[in-house]
Design an enzyme around this catalytic site. Structure first.
Site, PDB file in Angstrom:
ATOM      1  N   LYS A 159      -2.106 -15.793  -3.580  1.00 50.36           N
ATOM      2  CA  LYS A 159      -0.750 -15.892  -3.711  1.00 50.36           C
ATOM      3  C   LYS A 159      -0.379 -17.592  -3.839  1.00 50.36           C
ATOM      4  CE  LYS A 159       0.583 -12.210  -0.661  1.00 50.36           C
ATOM      5  NZ  LYS A 159      -0.046 -11.368  -1.645  1.00 50.36           N
TER       6      LYS A 159
ATOM      7  N   GLY B  55       2.391  -5.138  -1.899  1.00 48.15           N
ATOM      8  CA  GLY B  55       2.070  -3.616  -1.638  1.00 48.15           C
ATOM      9  C   GLY B  55       3.118  -2.797  -0.544  1.00 48.15           C
ATOM     10  N   ASN B  56       3.435  -3.833   0.706  1.00 49.11           N
ATOM     11  CA  ASN B  56       4.092  -3.174   1.704  1.00 49.11           C
ATOM     12  C   ASN B  56       5.681  -2.872   1.278  1.00 49.11           C
ATOM     13  OD1 ASN B  56       4.884  -5.917   1.635  1.00 49.11           O
ATOM     14  ND2 ASN B  56       5.096  -6.062   3.651  1.00 49.11           N
TER      15      ASN B  56
ATOM     16  N   LYS C  43      -2.542  -9.039  -8.529  1.00 55.12           N
ATOM     17  CA  LYS C  43      -1.263  -8.719  -9.307  1.00 55.12           C
ATOM     18  C   LYS C  43      -0.433  -9.899  -8.842  1.00 55.12           C
ATOM     19  CE  LYS C  43       1.466  -8.329  -5.336  1.00 55.12           C
ATOM     20  NZ  LYS C  43       1.955  -9.387  -4.608  1.00 55.12           N
TER      21      LYS C  43
ATOM     22  N   LYS D 298     -14.110  -6.662  -5.394  1.00 52.93           N
ATOM     23  CA  LYS D 298     -12.743  -6.152  -5.183  1.00 52.93           C
ATOM     24  C   LYS D 298     -12.965  -4.676  -4.920  1.00 52.93           C
ATOM     25  CE  LYS D 298      -8.087  -5.460  -5.081  1.00 52.93           C
ATOM     26  NZ  LYS D 298      -7.184  -5.964  -4.075  1.00 52.93           N
TER      27      LYS D 298
END
Lengths: 317, 317
Positions: free
Chosen positions: B281, B11-12, B219, B131
């Site tokens: 991740k 996102g960053n 994601k 979430k």
């Protein structure tokens, strides 16, 4: 090779004027519109679908306005709002068509692309922005603030006795559909491609750099350019009437079954078509046949399959 | 054939935690992130880019809420909001990378796809939605109304002494990236493909019909699946730290330069990584190498080119 058709869906393919805009309405409209395209797929056409985004991007702009007022979330510029609308609509169309094809046991891939369209900052349209976007109406203090903060342009309007300011943006001519090569290749390989939604996201080249442009490209004009650039055979513009008419909704209204370039231009010059509505469609249809396309058709989606309906626009009658 | 890499942007990459979210910030971040990917392009990699959408879809949800309150515009469900975010972000990335490549005289096509991802309604995640989405916080009366009207699920939370309700949705496992075949073909032909943004738009199959699912797919998990399904060689997960650490931000923090499957699973079981952040991740990185991928790397985008940085995740050390 199979024949290639580009079908430009009107705003009412997804959302009708008398509807509120709920997701249920949009899903249902999408499904019905996609059913009307089935025969092209059954006939073995290679198919590219473009679409309008008027009601959707209108709502996105209003939500941006409300989100800033209520929660202080920075508003996104028009290019991002158009891109957002390509995402949501491209998804709905893709899912809707997938479901319609599944019911019929048709196995063709469908893909939705985010499409940028190049315009020129020298376009005459920038001298006189005419396309209304965003809410009805802004009041004087908002207008003054937004002119100062964002450089937006407003026009004062009166409608049904109510006076206010509306934001206007230019509607420049599309010059190039980016990714046209991929659209062509995918479509020629049998993939159904959804592209150039809402006329495309307007960008301009400034020393080889793409810069976003605060404008709205006419979706029929962009679809016509796309159809030409990928060498389509047929170009369909779907709207809310089965034909183009002379003197529409007047006592002397007349159906036009076939319209050639010379007549179309004569009628356009005489103002026989609505400027905000039918005229750009007719210009887009002419441009397509003028630059090599075989046939343009303007009709409504429910009449698409029935060849008795629709106005065919040709180069020479 | 050229090597294929999938790069999942955090996102960053587009919007940083301390930023307000203006378009100028997002354009600048995008441009810088894209510059960091240049070396992969110069090295001749075939490249697929996926991305997060947390801050953007958060803002879209808030705008939907505000648009309904202020103007009565029906709120769109989560799937449409995710699709909208794929549109806006896909456009920004495409334009940003185009400009970075133009500066270097590199001529490769870039395309952004609207991507649906299949999940199962039987997924365990539907039993316990975790979430958080939408605004912080809803009050009791809003919550009651939305539960009734839309069937949304809320959890009561306390943060910094403030109490309220947050909307939660399930985060099911991605099963299939729709359009994976096209992503693979385009990427193998040298086109840079932006796909599966925000984990993809969740849909499920109900008797051969695709139905939208109110959920958010992780994601990194979706990107890992995409990387496997297109047979990528390398999978990069970009985040805001140069390495994976044991005991991150604790006095006994330790850099992990290489992490194999056995160790990764041991540490995951011991809770050595943040559950909401690094654990998914690492799971995504392991899954990639487990099913045929050569190498997963977790690092930050500014360190991507410098091979001294980054945690390499492999099957066996």
């Amino acid at each position: 090779m199979a024949k290639m058709a580009v079908v430009a869906l009107g705003g009412n393919a997804l959302l009708r004027g008398n509807q509120k805009g709920t997701i249920e309405e949009q899903e249902q409209n999408t499904y019905e519109t996609m059913k009307n395209l089935l025969f092209l797929i059954k006939d073995g056409y290679n198919l590219v679908i473009s679409h309008g985004n008027g009601p959707q991007v209108g709502n996105i702009l209003m939500r941006n306005d409300a989100g800033e007022t209520e929660y202080g979330i920075p508003q996104m510029p028009l290019d991002i709002c158009v891109a957002d609308s390509q995402g949501g609509i491209g998804y709905m169309l893709q899912k809707g068509l997938r479901n319609v094809m599944n019911e019929q046991g048709i196995d063709r891939e469908i893909i939705s692309l985010i499409t940028m369209v190049e315009v020129s900052e020298e376009d005459e349209a920038f001298k006189n922005p005419t396309k209304r976007v965003g809410k009805t109406y802004y009041d004087k203090s908002e207008t003054d603030r937004l002119v100062k903060e964002k450089g937006w342009i407003f026009k004062e309007e009166v409608k049904e006795g109510k006076k206010g300011w509306r934001r206007v943006v230019p509607s420049p001519k599309p010059l190039d559909i980016l990714n046209k090569r991929i659209v062509k290749e995918l479509a020629e390989s049998g993939v159904i491609v959804i592209a150039s939604g809402g006329g495309g996201i307007p960008v301009a080249k400034k020393n080889a750099k793409l810069v976003p442009i605060e404008a709205v490209i006419d979706k029929d004009s962009a679809s016509s350019l796309l159809a030409r650039q990928i060498g389509a055979d047929e170009f369909y513009i779907l709207t809310d009437v089965p034909y183009v008419y002379l003197n529409y909704a007047e006592p002397n209204q007349k159906i036009l079954e076939i319209l050639d370039k010379a007549d179309a231009e004569k009628y356009l010059n005489e103002g026989k078509f609505g400027e905000g509505n039918m005229s750009p469609k007719i210009r887009a249809a002419i441009e397509f046949v003028e630059y090599g396309g075989k046939k343009s058709v303007i009709t409504e989606s429910t009449k698409l399959e029935d060849k008795r309906y629709g106005t065919k626009i040709t180069l020479n009658y």
